[in-house]
Design a protein around this motif. Sequence first.
Motif, PDB file in Angstrom:
ATOM      1  N   MET A  38     -65.833 -44.353 -59.569  1.00 39.14           N
ATOM      2  CA  MET A  38     -66.524 -43.842 -60.754  1.00 39.14           C
ATOM      3  C   MET A  38     -67.812 -44.618 -60.998  1.00 39.14           C
ATOM      4  O   MET A  38     -68.863 -44.033 -61.316  1.00 39.14           O
ATOM      5  CB  MET A  38     -65.620 -43.949 -61.980  1.00 39.14           C
ATOM      6  CG  MET A  38     -64.460 -42.963 -62.001  1.00 39.14           C
ATOM      7  SD  MET A  38     -63.386 -43.225 -63.443  1.00 39.14           S
ATOM      8  CE  MET A  38     -64.538 -42.877 -64.790  1.00 39.14           C
ATOM      9  N   LEU A  39     -67.764 -45.931 -60.839  1.00 37.51           N
ATOM     10  CA  LEU A  39     -68.953 -46.757 -61.070  1.00 37.51           C
ATOM     11  C   LEU A  39     -70.077 -46.377 -60.110  1.00 37.51           C
ATOM     12  O   LEU A  39     -71.238 -46.243 -60.514  1.00 37.51           O
ATOM     13  CB  LEU A  39     -68.595 -48.234 -60.917  1.00 37.51           C
ATOM     14  CG  LEU A  39     -69.732 -49.232 -61.143  1.00 37.51           C
ATOM     15  CD1 LEU A  39     -70.337 -49.072 -62.533  1.00 37.51           C
ATOM     16  CD2 LEU A  39     -69.246 -50.662 -60.934  1.00 37.51           C
ATOM     17  N   VAL A  40     -69.747 -46.180 -58.838  1.00 35.63           N
ATOM     18  CA  VAL A  40     -70.760 -45.797 -57.845  1.00 35.63           C
ATOM     19  C   VAL A  40     -71.357 -44.434 -58.189  1.00 35.63           C
ATOM     20  O   VAL A  40     -72.579 -44.236 -58.120  1.00 35.63           O
ATOM     21  CB  VAL A  40     -70.154 -45.786 -56.431  1.00 35.63           C
ATOM     22  CG1 VAL A  40     -71.131 -45.179 -55.422  1.00 35.63           C
ATOM     23  CG2 VAL A  40     -69.764 -47.191 -55.996  1.00 35.63           C
ATOM     24  N   ALA A  41     -70.502 -43.477 -58.581  1.00 34.74           N
ATOM     25  CA  ALA A  41     -70.977 -42.132 -58.924  1.00 34.74           C
ATOM     26  C   ALA A  41     -71.941 -42.185 -60.111  1.00 34.74           C
ATOM     27  O   ALA A  41     -72.992 -41.521 -60.107  1.00 34.74           O
ATOM     28  CB  ALA A  41     -69.791 -41.228 -59.242  1.00 34.74           C
ATOM     29  N   PHE A  42     -71.600 -42.988 -61.119  1.00 37.73           N
ATOM     30  CA  PHE A  42     -72.455 -43.074 -62.306  1.00 37.73           C
ATOM     31  C   PHE A  42     -73.729 -43.873 -62.020  1.00 37.73           C
ATOM     32  O   PHE A  42     -74.765 -43.659 -62.663  1.00 37.73           O
ATOM     33  CB  PHE A  42     -71.682 -43.686 -63.469  1.00 37.73           C
ATOM     34  CG  PHE A  42     -70.517 -42.839 -63.938  1.00 37.73           C
ATOM     35  CD1 PHE A  42     -70.613 -41.455 -63.920  1.00 37.73           C
ATOM     36  CD2 PHE A  42     -69.330 -43.422 -64.375  1.00 37.73           C
ATOM     37  CE1 PHE A  42     -69.543 -40.667 -64.339  1.00 37.73           C
ATOM     38  CE2 PHE A  42     -68.265 -42.644 -64.798  1.00 37.73           C
ATOM     39  CZ  PHE A  42     -68.372 -41.255 -64.772  1.00 37.73           C
ATOM     40  N   ARG A  43     -73.665 -44.794 -61.040  1.00 36.15           N
ATOM     41  CA  ARG A  43     -74.883 -45.496 -60.622  1.00 36.15           C
ATOM     42  C   ARG A  43     -75.861 -44.530 -59.957  1.00 36.15           C
ATOM     43  O   ARG A  43     -77.081 -44.693 -60.069  1.00 36.15           O
ATOM     44  CB  ARG A  43     -74.535 -46.625 -59.649  1.00 36.15           C
ATOM     45  CG  ARG A  43     -73.962 -47.854 -60.314  1.00 36.15           C
ATOM     46  CD  ARG A  43     -75.037 -48.669 -60.999  1.00 36.15           C
ATOM     47  NE  ARG A  43     -75.843 -49.381 -60.018  1.00 36.15           N
ATOM     48  CZ  ARG A  43     -77.016 -49.931 -60.285  1.00 36.15           C
ATOM     49  NH1 ARG A  43     -77.556 -49.827 -61.486  1.00 36.15           N
ATOM     50  NH2 ARG A  43     -77.693 -50.591 -59.351  1.00 36.15           N
ATOM     51  N   VAL A  44     -75.333 -43.529 -59.269  1.00 37.32           N
ATOM     52  CA  VAL A  44     -76.194 -42.501 -58.679  1.00 37.32           C
ATOM     53  C   VAL A  44     -76.928 -41.744 -59.780  1.00 37.32           C
ATOM     54  O   VAL A  44     -78.138 -41.480 -59.679  1.00 37.32           O
ATOM     55  CB  VAL A  44     -75.373 -41.540 -57.796  1.00 37.32           C
ATOM     56  CG1 VAL A  44     -76.213 -40.340 -57.371  1.00 37.32           C
ATOM     57  CG2 VAL A  44     -74.841 -42.270 -56.564  1.00 37.32           C
TER      58      VAL A  44
END
Length: 534
Positions: free
Chosen positions: A111-117
Amino acid sequence: MTDLSAQHQTPDDHLDKRVLVVAGVVVLGSIMSILDITVVSVALETFQREFNATSAEVAWTMTGYTLALATVIPLTGWAADRFGTKRLYMTAIVLFAAGSALCALADNLAMLVAFRVLQGIGGGMLMPLGMTILTRAAGPERVGRVMAILGVPMLLGPIGGPILGGALIDSASWHWIFLINIPLGVIALIYAFLALDKDHVEPSQTFDFLGMVLLSPGLAMFLYGVSSIPEAGTILDLKVIGFMVAGLLLIAIFVPWALARRNDHPLIDVRLFGNKELTVAVVTLALFAMAFFGAGLLFPLYYQTVRGEDALHAGLLLAPQGLGAMVTMPLAGMLSDRTGPGKIVLGGLTTIAVGMFGFSQLDDTTPYWYLLGCLFVMGLGMGCTMMPTFAAAQATLREHTIARGTTLVNIVQQVAASAGTALFSVLLTNGLKGQESLEKSSKFMAALGVPEDQVESFVADPANQQKVADAMAAAGIEPSAMKDLLASIPADTAAVFSEVFLIASILVLVCLVPAWFLPKSKAEHGAAAPTVLH
Protein backbone atom coordinates in the motif's frame (compact mmCIF):
# COMPACT_ATOMS: atom_id res chain seq x y z
CA MET A 1 -4.52 40.97 -11.36
CA THR A 2 -1.71 42.24 -13.52
CA ASP A 3 -1.39 40.71 -16.97
CA LEU A 4 1.88 38.81 -16.96
CA SER A 5 2.47 39.44 -20.66
CA ALA A 6 2.99 43.10 -19.88
CA GLN A 7 5.90 42.21 -17.69
CA HIS A 8 7.72 40.65 -20.62
CA GLN A 9 7.84 44.04 -22.27
CA THR A 10 9.09 46.09 -19.33
CA PRO A 11 12.65 47.38 -19.71
CA ASP A 12 13.17 47.18 -15.94
CA ASP A 13 15.14 44.04 -15.23
CA HIS A 14 14.57 44.09 -11.46
CA LEU A 15 12.31 41.47 -9.89
CA ASP A 16 9.10 43.31 -9.04
CA LYS A 17 6.63 42.41 -6.30
CA ARG A 18 4.40 40.46 -8.67
CA VAL A 19 7.21 38.14 -9.77
CA LEU A 20 8.30 37.60 -6.17
CA VAL A 21 4.74 36.65 -5.16
CA VAL A 22 4.59 34.10 -7.97
CA ALA A 23 8.05 32.85 -6.98
CA GLY A 24 6.76 32.25 -3.44
CA VAL A 25 4.05 29.92 -4.77
CA VAL A 26 6.54 27.95 -6.84
CA VAL A 27 9.14 27.68 -4.08
CA LEU A 28 6.57 26.33 -1.62
CA GLY A 29 5.41 23.65 -4.06
CA SER A 30 8.97 22.72 -4.97
CA ILE A 31 9.97 22.40 -1.31
CA MET A 32 7.12 19.91 -0.80
CA SER A 33 8.28 17.74 -3.69
CA ILE A 34 12.06 17.85 -3.18
CA LEU A 35 11.98 17.66 0.62
CA ASP A 36 9.80 14.56 0.47
CA ILE A 37 12.41 12.58 -1.49
CA THR A 38 15.16 13.12 1.08
CA VAL A 39 12.86 12.80 4.10
CA VAL A 40 11.74 9.33 2.98
CA SER A 41 15.33 8.21 2.38
CA VAL A 42 15.99 8.57 6.12
CA ALA A 43 13.01 6.33 6.94
CA LEU A 44 14.04 3.28 4.87
CA GLU A 45 15.56 1.48 7.86
CA THR A 46 12.39 2.20 9.85
CA PHE A 47 10.24 0.75 7.06
CA GLN A 48 12.31 -2.44 7.18
CA ARG A 49 11.50 -2.89 10.86
CA GLU A 50 7.86 -1.80 10.64
CA PHE A 51 6.95 -3.98 7.67
CA ASN A 52 9.44 -6.81 8.32
CA ALA A 53 10.89 -6.29 4.82
CA THR A 54 14.30 -6.42 3.17
CA SER A 55 16.25 -3.34 2.10
CA ALA A 56 15.53 -4.20 -1.56
CA GLU A 57 11.78 -4.34 -0.85
CA VAL A 58 11.59 -1.01 1.01
CA ALA A 59 13.71 0.62 -1.73
CA TRP A 60 10.53 0.46 -3.83
CA THR A 61 9.18 3.36 -1.76
CA MET A 62 11.87 5.45 -3.48
CA THR A 63 11.88 3.68 -6.85
CA GLY A 64 8.08 3.84 -7.23
CA TYR A 65 8.15 7.59 -6.64
CA THR A 66 10.97 8.07 -9.16
CA LEU A 67 9.23 5.98 -11.82
CA ALA A 68 6.02 7.97 -11.37
CA LEU A 69 8.03 11.16 -11.90
CA ALA A 70 9.54 9.75 -15.09
CA THR A 71 6.12 8.77 -16.40
CA VAL A 72 4.32 12.05 -15.72
CA ILE A 73 7.01 14.64 -16.53
CA PRO A 74 6.76 14.14 -20.34
CA LEU A 75 3.00 14.79 -20.17
CA THR A 76 3.37 18.03 -18.22
CA GLY A 77 4.23 20.29 -21.15
CA TRP A 78 1.18 19.23 -23.19
CA ALA A 79 -1.12 19.32 -20.14
CA ALA A 80 0.07 22.83 -19.21
CA ASP A 81 -0.81 24.08 -22.70
CA ARG A 82 -4.12 22.19 -22.72
CA PHE A 83 -5.49 22.93 -19.23
CA GLY A 84 -3.46 25.95 -18.09
CA THR A 85 -0.58 26.14 -15.64
CA LYS A 86 -2.64 27.39 -12.66
CA ARG A 87 -5.22 24.60 -12.85
CA LEU A 88 -2.59 21.94 -13.40
CA TYR A 89 -0.34 23.27 -10.62
CA MET A 90 -3.19 23.23 -8.13
CA THR A 91 -4.16 19.71 -9.27
CA ALA A 92 -0.57 18.56 -8.74
CA ILE A 93 -0.60 19.96 -5.19
CA VAL A 94 -3.87 18.13 -4.43
CA LEU A 95 -2.51 14.83 -5.80
CA PHE A 96 0.69 15.19 -3.82
CA ALA A 97 -1.10 16.03 -0.56
CA ALA A 98 -3.67 13.26 -1.07
CA GLY A 99 -0.88 10.78 -1.78
CA SER A 100 0.88 11.92 1.40
CA ALA A 101 -2.25 11.38 3.51
CA LEU A 102 -2.75 7.90 2.07
CA CYS A 103 0.95 7.02 2.66
CA ALA A 104 0.49 7.88 6.34
CA LEU A 105 -2.52 5.51 6.49
CA ALA A 106 -0.75 2.59 4.78
CA ASP A 107 -0.61 -0.54 6.94
CA ASN A 108 1.57 -2.66 4.65
CA LEU A 109 4.48 -2.08 2.28
CA ALA A 110 2.49 -2.73 -0.92
CA MET A 111 0.00 0.00 0.00
CA LEU A 112 2.81 2.42 0.86
CA VAL A 113 4.52 1.87 -2.51
CA ALA A 114 1.22 2.32 -4.38
CA PHE A 115 0.48 5.60 -2.58
CA ARG A 116 4.06 6.78 -3.18
CA VAL A 117 3.35 6.40 -6.89
CA LEU A 118 0.34 8.71 -6.49
CA GLN A 119 2.59 11.16 -4.66
CA GLY A 120 5.08 10.95 -7.51
CA ILE A 121 2.44 11.81 -10.11
CA GLY A 122 1.74 15.06 -8.28
CA GLY A 123 5.36 15.71 -7.36
CA GLY A 124 6.57 15.06 -10.89
CA MET A 125 4.46 17.93 -12.23
CA LEU A 126 5.36 20.48 -9.54
CA MET A 127 8.93 21.27 -10.60
CA PRO A 128 8.48 21.62 -14.41
CA LEU A 129 5.23 23.53 -13.88
CA GLY A 130 6.90 25.80 -11.36
CA MET A 131 9.73 26.58 -13.77
CA THR A 132 7.20 27.27 -16.54
CA ILE A 133 5.19 29.65 -14.33
CA LEU A 134 8.31 31.52 -13.18
CA THR A 135 9.79 31.84 -16.68
CA ARG A 136 6.52 33.24 -18.06
CA ALA A 137 6.20 35.66 -15.14
CA ALA A 138 9.72 37.05 -15.34
CA GLY A 139 10.50 36.85 -19.05
CA PRO A 140 13.82 35.70 -20.58
CA GLU A 141 15.70 38.83 -19.50
CA ARG A 142 15.23 38.00 -15.79
CA VAL A 143 15.24 34.22 -15.88
CA GLY A 144 18.62 33.95 -14.13
CA ARG A 145 17.33 35.66 -11.03
CA VAL A 146 14.10 33.70 -10.84
CA MET A 147 16.01 30.45 -11.32
CA ALA A 148 18.18 31.50 -8.36
CA ILE A 149 15.00 31.77 -6.29
CA LEU A 150 13.88 28.33 -7.45
CA GLY A 151 17.29 27.01 -6.40
CA VAL A 152 16.42 27.55 -2.73
CA PRO A 153 14.26 24.41 -2.38
CA MET A 154 16.80 22.42 -4.41
CA LEU A 155 19.36 23.28 -1.73
CA LEU A 156 17.11 22.98 1.31
CA GLY A 157 15.73 19.57 0.28
CA PRO A 158 18.94 17.51 0.49
CA ILE A 159 20.05 19.34 3.63
CA GLY A 160 16.78 19.78 5.50
CA GLY A 161 15.30 16.40 4.52
CA PRO A 162 17.55 14.18 6.67
CA ILE A 163 17.29 16.64 9.58
CA LEU A 164 13.50 16.87 9.43
CA GLY A 165 13.05 13.16 8.73
CA GLY A 166 15.31 12.12 11.60
CA ALA A 167 13.63 14.53 14.02
CA LEU A 168 10.09 13.41 13.10
CA ILE A 169 10.90 9.71 13.28
CA ASP A 170 12.74 10.07 16.62
CA SER A 171 10.14 12.33 18.28
CA ALA A 172 6.90 11.00 16.77
CA SER A 173 6.64 8.22 14.16
CA TRP A 174 7.34 7.56 10.49
CA HIS A 175 3.75 8.54 9.65
CA TRP A 176 4.61 12.20 10.29
CA ILE A 177 7.10 12.41 7.41
CA PHE A 178 3.97 12.18 5.22
CA LEU A 179 1.42 13.94 7.43
CA ILE A 180 3.53 17.12 7.45
CA ASN A 181 2.81 17.53 3.73
CA ILE A 182 -0.93 17.97 4.34
CA PRO A 183 -0.83 21.43 6.02
CA LEU A 184 1.91 22.46 3.57
CA GLY A 185 -0.32 21.34 0.71
CA VAL A 186 -3.32 23.29 2.03
CA ILE A 187 -1.22 26.47 2.37
CA ALA A 188 0.29 25.99 -1.11
CA LEU A 189 -3.15 25.39 -2.65
CA ILE A 190 -4.67 28.56 -1.14
CA TYR A 191 -1.56 30.56 -2.03
CA ALA A 192 -1.66 29.35 -5.64
CA PHE A 193 -5.39 30.10 -5.95
CA LEU A 194 -4.92 33.68 -4.72
CA ALA A 195 -1.56 34.55 -6.31
CA LEU A 196 -1.54 32.97 -9.77
CA ASP A 197 -3.36 34.64 -12.67
CA LYS A 198 -6.40 33.02 -14.17
CA ASP A 199 -5.55 30.66 -17.03
CA HIS A 200 -6.23 31.81 -20.59
CA VAL A 201 -6.11 28.57 -22.52
CA GLU A 202 -6.00 28.75 -26.30
CA PRO A 203 -7.45 26.03 -28.55
CA SER A 204 -5.82 22.76 -27.57
CA GLN A 205 -3.01 21.27 -29.55
CA THR A 206 -3.43 17.67 -30.62
CA PHE A 207 -2.20 15.15 -28.08
CA ASP A 208 0.77 13.05 -29.18
CA PHE A 209 -0.64 9.68 -28.10
CA LEU A 210 2.03 7.63 -29.87
CA GLY A 211 4.72 9.79 -28.27
CA MET A 212 3.24 9.09 -24.84
CA VAL A 213 3.14 5.33 -25.52
CA LEU A 214 6.82 5.45 -26.50
CA LEU A 215 8.40 8.01 -24.18
CA SER A 216 6.72 7.61 -20.78
CA PRO A 217 7.15 3.82 -20.57
CA GLY A 218 10.60 4.18 -22.15
CA LEU A 219 11.79 6.57 -19.45
CA ALA A 220 10.18 4.49 -16.69
CA MET A 221 11.78 1.25 -17.92
CA PHE A 222 15.18 2.85 -18.38
CA LEU A 223 15.12 4.40 -14.90
CA TYR A 224 13.92 1.12 -13.40
CA GLY A 225 16.91 -0.62 -14.96
CA VAL A 226 19.24 2.10 -13.70
CA SER A 227 17.68 1.97 -10.21
CA SER A 228 18.28 -1.80 -10.12
CA ILE A 229 22.04 -1.45 -10.65
CA PRO A 230 22.97 -0.90 -6.96
CA GLU A 231 21.02 -4.01 -5.88
CA ALA A 232 22.51 -6.12 -8.69
CA GLY A 233 25.99 -4.71 -8.11
CA THR A 234 26.74 -4.56 -11.83
CA ILE A 235 25.34 -3.10 -15.02
CA LEU A 236 25.77 -6.53 -16.66
CA ASP A 237 22.91 -8.07 -14.67
CA LEU A 238 20.25 -9.52 -16.99
CA LYS A 239 17.37 -7.60 -15.40
CA VAL A 240 19.31 -4.34 -15.50
CA ILE A 241 20.31 -4.76 -19.16
CA GLY A 242 16.84 -5.93 -20.18
CA PHE A 243 14.98 -2.94 -18.78
CA MET A 244 17.62 -0.39 -19.81
CA VAL A 245 17.79 -1.66 -23.40
CA ALA A 246 13.98 -1.87 -23.69
CA GLY A 247 13.66 1.67 -22.34
CA LEU A 248 16.37 3.07 -24.60
CA LEU A 249 14.79 1.35 -27.61
CA LEU A 250 11.42 3.04 -26.96
CA ILE A 251 13.16 6.41 -26.47
CA ALA A 252 15.17 5.89 -29.68
CA ILE A 253 11.95 5.18 -31.62
CA PHE A 254 10.36 8.31 -30.13
CA VAL A 255 13.09 10.67 -31.43
CA PRO A 256 12.46 10.26 -35.21
CA TRP A 257 8.72 10.30 -34.52
CA ALA A 258 9.11 13.61 -32.67
CA LEU A 259 11.09 15.02 -35.63
CA ALA A 260 8.63 13.78 -38.28
CA ARG A 261 7.12 16.53 -40.46
CA ARG A 262 3.58 15.28 -39.89
CA ASN A 263 4.02 15.47 -36.10
CA ASP A 264 3.35 19.16 -35.47
CA HIS A 265 3.09 18.90 -31.67
CA PRO A 266 5.30 16.11 -30.30
CA LEU A 267 5.04 15.19 -26.62
CA ILE A 268 8.60 16.44 -26.10
CA ASP A 269 9.84 18.94 -28.66
CA VAL A 270 13.34 17.64 -29.45
CA ARG A 271 13.49 20.25 -32.23
CA LEU A 272 14.42 22.69 -29.45
CA PHE A 273 17.88 21.14 -29.56
CA GLY A 274 18.36 23.14 -32.73
CA ASN A 275 19.33 26.03 -30.46
CA LYS A 276 23.01 25.92 -29.47
CA GLU A 277 22.61 27.57 -26.06
CA LEU A 278 19.82 25.22 -24.98
CA THR A 279 21.73 22.15 -26.20
CA VAL A 280 24.97 23.12 -24.47
CA ALA A 281 23.08 23.99 -21.28
CA VAL A 282 21.23 20.65 -21.26
CA VAL A 283 24.44 18.65 -21.84
CA THR A 284 26.18 20.60 -19.05
CA LEU A 285 23.20 20.08 -16.75
CA ALA A 286 23.10 16.33 -17.46
CA LEU A 287 26.80 15.80 -16.65
CA PHE A 288 26.54 18.05 -13.61
CA ALA A 289 23.46 16.25 -12.26
CA MET A 290 25.23 12.90 -12.63
CA ALA A 291 28.30 14.13 -10.76
CA PHE A 292 26.74 16.32 -8.09
CA PHE A 293 23.55 14.44 -7.20
CA GLY A 294 25.27 11.08 -7.60
CA ALA A 295 28.07 12.05 -5.25
CA GLY A 296 25.54 13.68 -2.94
CA LEU A 297 24.60 10.30 -1.45
CA LEU A 298 28.23 9.75 -0.35
CA PHE A 299 28.39 12.58 2.20
CA PRO A 300 25.72 11.36 4.66
CA LEU A 301 26.90 7.76 4.18
CA TYR A 302 30.46 8.74 5.12
CA TYR A 303 29.26 10.50 8.25
CA GLN A 304 27.07 7.55 9.26
CA THR A 305 29.22 4.52 8.32
CA VAL A 306 32.69 5.89 9.06
CA ARG A 307 32.12 8.53 11.74
CA GLY A 308 29.17 6.87 13.46
CA GLU A 309 26.75 9.82 13.17
CA ASP A 310 22.99 9.28 13.15
CA ALA A 311 20.76 10.57 10.32
CA LEU A 312 19.89 13.80 12.15
CA HIS A 313 23.50 14.80 12.81
CA ALA A 314 24.61 13.68 9.35
CA GLY A 315 22.02 16.08 7.93
CA LEU A 316 23.20 18.91 10.17
CA LEU A 317 26.79 18.34 9.08
CA LEU A 318 25.73 18.94 5.45
CA ALA A 319 24.37 22.42 6.24
CA PRO A 320 27.55 24.35 5.21
CA GLN A 321 26.93 23.32 1.61
CA GLY A 322 23.54 25.04 1.63
CA LEU A 323 24.96 28.09 3.38
CA GLY A 324 27.67 28.44 0.76
CA ALA A 325 25.16 28.24 -2.07
CA MET A 326 22.93 30.84 -0.44
CA VAL A 327 25.87 33.25 -0.42
CA THR A 328 26.56 33.03 -4.16
CA MET A 329 23.23 32.05 -5.72
CA PRO A 330 21.51 35.50 -5.75
CA LEU A 331 24.66 37.18 -7.09
CA ALA A 332 25.17 34.47 -9.70
CA GLY A 333 21.58 34.81 -10.90
CA MET A 334 21.94 38.58 -11.34
CA LEU A 335 25.30 38.31 -13.12
CA SER A 336 23.97 35.52 -15.36
CA ASP A 337 21.24 37.83 -16.66
CA ARG A 338 23.65 40.74 -17.18
CA THR A 339 26.74 39.04 -18.59
CA GLY A 340 25.64 35.58 -19.73
CA PRO A 341 26.10 32.36 -17.73
CA GLY A 342 29.32 31.05 -19.31
CA LYS A 343 32.01 32.57 -17.07
CA ILE A 344 29.91 32.13 -13.94
CA VAL A 345 29.23 28.44 -14.55
CA LEU A 346 32.90 27.77 -15.39
CA GLY A 347 33.95 29.41 -12.13
CA GLY A 348 31.28 27.51 -10.20
CA LEU A 349 32.28 24.12 -11.59
CA THR A 350 35.94 24.77 -10.82
CA THR A 351 35.04 25.72 -7.25
CA ILE A 352 32.94 22.56 -6.80
CA ALA A 353 35.81 20.43 -8.12
CA VAL A 354 38.19 22.00 -5.59
CA GLY A 355 35.79 21.27 -2.70
CA MET A 356 35.08 17.74 -3.96
CA PHE A 357 38.81 17.04 -4.34
CA GLY A 358 39.19 17.96 -0.68
CA PHE A 359 36.97 14.98 0.17
CA SER A 360 39.20 12.70 -1.91
CA GLN A 361 41.91 13.29 0.74
CA LEU A 362 39.84 12.26 3.76
CA ASP A 363 40.33 9.36 6.17
CA ASP A 364 38.48 8.11 9.25
CA THR A 365 39.93 10.85 11.48
CA THR A 366 39.76 13.89 9.18
CA PRO A 367 38.83 16.94 11.32
CA TYR A 368 35.25 18.10 10.97
CA TRP A 369 36.35 21.69 10.40
CA TYR A 370 38.11 20.50 7.22
CA LEU A 371 35.07 18.54 5.99
CA LEU A 372 32.69 21.41 6.74
CA GLY A 373 35.03 23.83 4.95
CA CYS A 374 35.09 21.64 1.84
CA LEU A 375 31.30 21.45 1.86
CA PHE A 376 31.07 25.26 2.16
CA VAL A 377 33.41 25.66 -0.83
CA MET A 378 31.28 23.21 -2.81
CA GLY A 379 28.19 25.20 -1.86
CA LEU A 380 29.78 28.40 -3.16
CA GLY A 381 30.34 26.65 -6.49
CA MET A 382 26.88 25.08 -6.50
CA GLY A 383 25.29 28.53 -6.20
CA CYS A 384 27.14 29.61 -9.35
CA THR A 385 26.43 26.48 -11.37
CA MET A 386 23.09 24.72 -11.30
CA MET A 387 20.54 27.51 -11.58
CA PRO A 388 22.58 29.62 -14.07
CA THR A 389 22.75 26.48 -16.22
CA PHE A 390 18.99 26.03 -15.91
CA ALA A 391 18.61 29.71 -16.77
CA ALA A 392 20.77 29.32 -19.89
CA ALA A 393 18.29 26.75 -21.21
CA GLN A 394 15.19 28.65 -20.08
CA ALA A 395 16.37 31.96 -21.59
CA THR A 396 16.08 30.52 -25.10
CA LEU A 397 12.37 29.70 -24.65
CA ARG A 398 9.47 31.90 -25.64
CA GLU A 399 5.76 31.83 -24.80
CA HIS A 400 4.81 28.93 -27.09
CA THR A 401 7.85 26.80 -26.19
CA ILE A 402 8.21 27.46 -22.44
CA ALA A 403 6.10 24.55 -21.17
CA ARG A 404 7.56 21.98 -23.60
CA GLY A 405 11.14 23.22 -23.15
CA THR A 406 10.88 23.21 -19.36
CA THR A 407 9.60 19.63 -19.49
CA LEU A 408 12.55 18.64 -21.70
CA VAL A 409 15.07 20.15 -19.27
CA ASN A 410 13.45 18.45 -16.26
CA ILE A 411 13.46 15.04 -17.96
CA VAL A 412 17.18 15.29 -18.69
CA GLN A 413 17.92 16.41 -15.12
CA GLN A 414 15.85 13.59 -13.58
CA VAL A 415 17.35 10.85 -15.75
CA ALA A 416 20.92 12.12 -15.23
CA ALA A 417 20.50 12.40 -11.45
CA SER A 418 19.12 8.86 -11.25
CA ALA A 419 21.95 7.52 -13.41
CA GLY A 420 24.51 9.34 -11.26
CA THR A 421 23.05 7.94 -8.05
CA ALA A 422 23.21 4.41 -9.45
CA LEU A 423 26.77 4.94 -10.74
CA PHE A 424 28.18 6.11 -7.43
CA SER A 425 26.24 3.48 -5.46
CA VAL A 426 27.89 0.76 -7.54
CA LEU A 427 31.34 2.37 -7.31
CA LEU A 428 31.04 2.58 -3.53
CA THR A 429 29.59 -0.92 -3.11
CA ASN A 430 32.19 -2.57 -5.32
CA GLY A 431 34.96 -0.61 -3.64
CA LEU A 432 33.85 -1.79 -0.23
CA LYS A 433 33.67 -5.38 -1.45
CA GLY A 434 37.29 -5.13 -2.56
CA GLN A 435 38.58 -4.36 0.95
CA GLU A 436 39.83 -7.53 2.69
CA SER A 437 38.96 -6.30 6.19
CA LEU A 438 35.44 -5.38 5.17
CA GLU A 439 34.96 -8.66 3.30
CA LYS A 440 36.05 -10.70 6.32
CA SER A 441 33.93 -8.60 8.64
CA SER A 442 30.89 -9.11 6.40
CA LYS A 443 31.44 -12.89 6.37
CA PHE A 444 31.83 -12.87 10.16
CA MET A 445 28.55 -10.98 10.60
CA ALA A 446 26.73 -13.32 8.24
CA ALA A 447 28.04 -16.41 10.04
CA LEU A 448 27.20 -14.92 13.43
CA GLY A 449 23.58 -14.28 12.36
CA VAL A 450 22.99 -11.52 14.93
CA PRO A 451 21.57 -8.01 14.27
CA GLU A 452 24.34 -5.41 14.00
CA ASP A 453 23.24 -3.49 17.09
CA GLN A 454 23.48 -6.69 19.21
CA VAL A 455 26.89 -7.92 18.03
CA GLU A 456 28.96 -6.26 20.74
CA SER A 457 26.88 -7.67 23.62
CA PHE A 458 26.65 -11.08 21.91
CA VAL A 459 30.43 -11.36 21.50
CA ALA A 460 31.01 -10.24 25.11
CA ASP A 461 28.76 -13.01 26.52
CA PRO A 462 30.96 -16.02 27.52
CA ALA A 463 28.08 -18.37 26.69
CA ASN A 464 28.48 -17.46 23.00
CA GLN A 465 32.24 -18.07 22.72
CA GLN A 466 31.92 -21.22 20.62
CA LYS A 467 29.55 -19.61 18.13
CA VAL A 468 31.84 -16.56 17.88
CA ALA A 469 34.83 -18.85 17.28
CA ASP A 470 32.96 -20.74 14.55
CA ALA A 471 31.98 -17.45 12.88
CA MET A 472 35.61 -16.26 12.90
CA ALA A 473 36.76 -19.55 11.38
CA ALA A 474 34.10 -19.27 8.66
CA ALA A 475 35.34 -15.77 7.85
CA GLY A 476 39.02 -16.79 7.87
CA ILE A 477 39.85 -14.59 10.88
CA GLU A 478 42.55 -15.60 13.34
CA PRO A 479 41.49 -14.88 16.95
CA SER A 480 44.70 -12.94 17.55
CA ALA A 481 43.98 -10.74 14.52
CA MET A 482 40.38 -9.91 15.41
CA LYS A 483 41.20 -6.71 17.32
CA ASP A 484 43.42 -5.35 14.54
CA LEU A 485 40.81 -6.29 11.92
CA LEU A 486 38.06 -4.37 13.70
CA ALA A 487 40.37 -1.38 14.18
CA SER A 488 41.21 -1.27 10.45
CA ILE A 489 37.59 -1.21 9.23
CA PRO A 490 36.94 2.57 9.61
CA ALA A 491 40.21 3.45 7.85
CA ASP A 492 39.61 0.98 5.01
CA THR A 493 36.03 2.22 4.57
CA ALA A 494 37.18 5.85 4.48
CA ALA A 495 39.79 4.94 1.84
CA VAL A 496 37.03 3.65 -0.46
CA PHE A 497 35.03 6.86 0.03
CA SER A 498 38.07 8.98 -0.84
CA GLU A 499 38.62 7.03 -4.08
CA VAL A 500 34.98 7.49 -5.14
CA PHE A 501 35.14 11.21 -4.29
CA LEU A 502 38.18 11.48 -6.58
CA ILE A 503 36.10 10.02 -9.44
CA ALA A 504 33.34 12.52 -8.64
CA SER A 505 35.87 15.37 -8.80
CA ILE A 506 37.03 14.25 -12.23
CA LEU A 507 33.43 14.02 -13.49
CA VAL A 508 32.78 17.59 -12.28
CA LEU A 509 35.83 18.74 -14.25
CA VAL A 510 34.46 16.97 -17.36
CA CYS A 511 31.45 19.32 -17.09
CA LEU A 512 33.81 22.18 -17.97
CA VAL A 513 33.96 20.96 -21.58
CA PRO A 514 30.32 21.67 -22.55
CA ALA A 515 30.15 24.62 -20.12
CA TRP A 516 32.93 26.31 -22.09
CA PHE A 517 30.46 26.83 -24.96
CA LEU A 518 27.82 28.60 -22.83
CA PRO A 519 27.33 32.29 -23.70
CA LYS A 520 29.99 34.49 -22.11
CA SER A 521 28.30 37.79 -22.92
CA LYS A 522 24.79 39.25 -22.80
CA ALA A 523 24.75 39.60 -26.58
CA GLU A 524 25.11 35.82 -26.99
CA HIS A 525 22.67 34.96 -24.19
CA GLY A 526 18.98 34.15 -24.68
CA ALA A 527 18.49 33.83 -28.44
CA ALA A 528 15.16 32.11 -29.03
CA ALA A 529 15.25 28.48 -30.01
CA PRO A 530 13.80 27.50 -33.37
CA THR A 531 10.53 25.64 -33.34
CA VAL A 532 11.25 23.50 -36.40
CA LEU A 533 14.26 21.38 -37.21
CA HIS A 534 14.18 19.00 -40.18
